[in-house]
Design a protein around this motif. Structure first.
Motif, short mmCIF file in Angstrom:
data_model
loop_
_atom_site.label_atom_id
_atom_site.label_comp_id
_atom_site.label_asym_id
_atom_site.label_seq_id
_atom_site.Cartn_x
_atom_site.Cartn_y
_atom_site.Cartn_z
N ASN A 115 -75.88 -88.54 -47.40
CA ASN A 115 -76.84 -87.76 -48.09
C ASN A 115 -77.68 -87.04 -47.26
O ASN A 115 -78.35 -86.06 -47.69
CB ASN A 115 -77.58 -88.70 -49.05
N THR A 116 -78.14 -87.43 -45.95
CA THR A 116 -78.78 -86.95 -45.08
C THR A 116 -78.20 -85.72 -44.10
O THR A 116 -78.93 -84.92 -43.05
CB THR A 116 -79.43 -87.82 -44.00
N ASP A 117 -77.03 -85.46 -44.25
CA ASP A 117 -76.04 -84.51 -43.52
C ASP A 117 -76.80 -83.21 -43.52
O ASP A 117 -76.95 -82.59 -44.66
CB ASP A 117 -74.57 -84.35 -43.79
N LYS A 118 -76.81 -82.34 -42.65
CA LYS A 118 -77.37 -81.05 -42.62
C LYS A 118 -76.38 -80.42 -41.47
O LYS A 118 -76.22 -80.75 -40.41
CB LYS A 118 -78.76 -81.16 -42.19
N SER A 119 -76.49 -78.94 -41.91
CA SER A 119 -75.60 -77.98 -40.99
C SER A 119 -76.21 -76.73 -40.99
O SER A 119 -77.09 -76.27 -41.96
CB SER A 119 -74.08 -77.75 -41.74
N ASN B 243 -77.27 -83.89 -37.84
CA ASN B 243 -77.25 -82.47 -37.74
C ASN B 243 -76.23 -81.95 -36.91
O ASN B 243 -75.62 -82.44 -35.91
CB ASN B 243 -78.70 -82.01 -36.92
N GLN B 244 -75.49 -80.64 -37.67
CA GLN B 244 -74.31 -80.05 -36.98
C GLN B 244 -74.66 -78.70 -36.83
O GLN B 244 -75.00 -78.06 -37.85
CB GLN B 244 -73.08 -80.41 -37.77
N LEU B 245 -74.68 -78.22 -35.76
CA LEU B 245 -74.99 -76.71 -35.19
C LEU B 245 -73.41 -76.11 -35.02
O LEU B 245 -72.82 -76.60 -34.05
CB LEU B 245 -75.93 -76.64 -34.30
N VAL B 246 -73.05 -74.85 -35.65
CA VAL B 246 -71.97 -73.93 -35.41
C VAL B 246 -72.15 -73.04 -34.92
O VAL B 246 -72.82 -71.91 -35.63
CB VAL B 246 -70.95 -73.97 -36.64
N PHE B 247 -72.09 -72.76 -33.54
CA PHE B 247 -72.65 -71.58 -32.90
C PHE B 247 -71.31 -70.55 -33.02
O PHE B 247 -70.30 -70.87 -32.56
CB PHE B 247 -73.06 -71.75 -31.47
N PRO C 114 -72.50 -80.77 -46.21
CA PRO C 114 -71.48 -81.59 -45.30
C PRO C 114 -71.53 -81.00 -44.04
O PRO C 114 -71.51 -79.70 -43.72
CB PRO C 114 -70.42 -81.36 -46.34
N HIS C 115 -70.78 -81.90 -43.14
CA HIS C 115 -70.57 -81.18 -41.73
C HIS C 115 -69.14 -80.51 -41.81
O HIS C 115 -68.14 -81.08 -42.27
CB HIS C 115 -70.43 -82.35 -40.82
N PHE C 116 -69.04 -79.54 -41.41
CA PHE C 116 -67.99 -78.60 -41.56
C PHE C 116 -66.71 -78.89 -40.73
O PHE C 116 -65.61 -78.78 -40.61
CB PHE C 116 -68.02 -77.14 -41.46
N ASP D 160 -63.29 -74.42 -33.04
CA ASP D 160 -62.28 -74.20 -34.12
C ASP D 160 -61.19 -73.62 -33.47
O ASP D 160 -60.28 -73.42 -34.15
CB ASP D 160 -63.11 -73.34 -35.13
N GLN D 161 -61.26 -73.39 -32.13
CA GLN D 161 -59.88 -72.79 -31.75
C GLN D 161 -58.79 -73.86 -31.67
O GLN D 161 -58.81 -74.81 -31.00
CB GLN D 161 -60.38 -72.21 -30.13
#
Length: 308
Positions: free
Chosen positions: A3-7, A55-59, A183-185, A193-194
């Motif tokens: 419930n606390t996941d953030k992206s 926390n998930q950051l997708v750069f 959700p975390h991707f 992603d490679q």
């Protein structure tokens, strides 16, 4: 999903050679984007993933913004625009090092164009002043900040060094502000992603950028022919890779192979070391060189190489 996941998806933008790939490698803690002192090293959009707690950051690492000179260059510029779509924020990377310094108060045209696009999209943006490790006088950073302060309403300005890591943690903390409940991707252990084949092709191309003359590496592409893991006679796993290097001219083929195959052997040895480091097992690498004339202006071949 907790419930606390953030992206958050965050685009990394900038001119060629400002250190975007070095920065994304430092953030994720592993080489996922190749690095070279030659311009237009990154050809396609690459995602780097940094996960900490909820926390998930997708750069999204994009090619350097430049004036295209062929069809491949045009595809690279399209990748910049695509990288700016559907993101929560952007990081604009500029270079503080002496070779990029200028007494002119005007910003480089490529950066003006990028900032205009940021304005059009109304993207929240962090300005990163990279390569502060190369400044003899750290007060010079103030001059760089003054150049950009009126160009855009940046959320933050962060001087850092992608090489030493100084200031990178400040950037990631700033980027956590852009996360939204989601959700975390990617799995928590993922860093990119490679696909494996693309990573290996890029590692090989990086060694060609390092070893070859200025123009030749921009006319090469690498394709994996075979990629499999097999145990040797001692029961140790070995990653077997067979790849073809494509260039645009017969004369370039000769240079890539080198006298008695010396250059190709050097490229292969350096590539194998990086492949073993990336996957943590022994590797066997076989390379071939073929010619496809003017492939950078042939859409079908660009598509086959996965560069569109």
């Amino acid at each position: 999903m907790n419930n606390t996941d953030k992206s958050a998806f965050i685009a990394i933008l900038g001119r060629p050679n400002v250190g975007k790939s070095s920065l994304i490698n430092k953030i994720v803690g592993q080489k996922i984007a190749i690095v070279s002192d030659k311009p237009q090293t990154t050809r396609t959009r690459i995602m780097g993933v940094f996960t900490k707690d909820e926390n998930q950051l997708v750069f999204v690492d994009t090619p350097g913004f430049h004036k295209p000179h062929n069809l491949l260059g045009e595809q690279m510029i399209k990748a910049v625009g695509t990288g700016m779509s559907d993101v929560e924020a952007a990081v604009l990377v500029v270079d503080a090092s002496p070779k990029f310094k200028s007494d002119s108060p005007e910003l480089p045209p490529a950066e003006v164009a990028l900032i205009d696009e940021l304005k059009r999209r109304k993207l929240k943006t962090v300005l990163v002043i990279n390569k502060i490790d190369l400044l003899e006088n750290k007060e010079d950073i103030l001059d760089v900040i003054l150049k950009y302060k009126d160009a855009y309403d940046f959320d933050a300005v962060i001087p850092l060094s992608a090489v030493t890591g100084d200031g990178v943690d400040i950037l990631t903390r700033e980027c956590f502000k852009y996360t939204v409940p989601s959700p975390h991707f990617f799995a928590d252990g993922d860093v990119t992603d490679q696909p494996d084949e693309v990573m290996i092709c890029e590692l090989i191309r990086e060694k060609m950028l390092r070893c070859l003359q200025k123009e030749i590496p921009h006319g090469v592409a690498v394709c994996i022919e075979r990629f499999f893991e097999k145990d040797n006679n001692q029961g140790e796993p070995i990653l077997n890779v067979e790849a073809t290097i494509y260039c645009e001219r017969e004369s370039h083929k000769g240079i890539i192979i080198g006298k008695s195959g010396a250059m190709l052997k050097k490229i292969g040895t350096l590539s194998r070391v990086d492949i073993e480091k990336f996957y943590g097992i022994r590797a066997s690498l076989k390379l071939w060189v073929k010619v496809k004339e003017d492939w950078r202006n042939r859409q079908g071949i660009i598509h086959t190489f996965g560069l569109d």
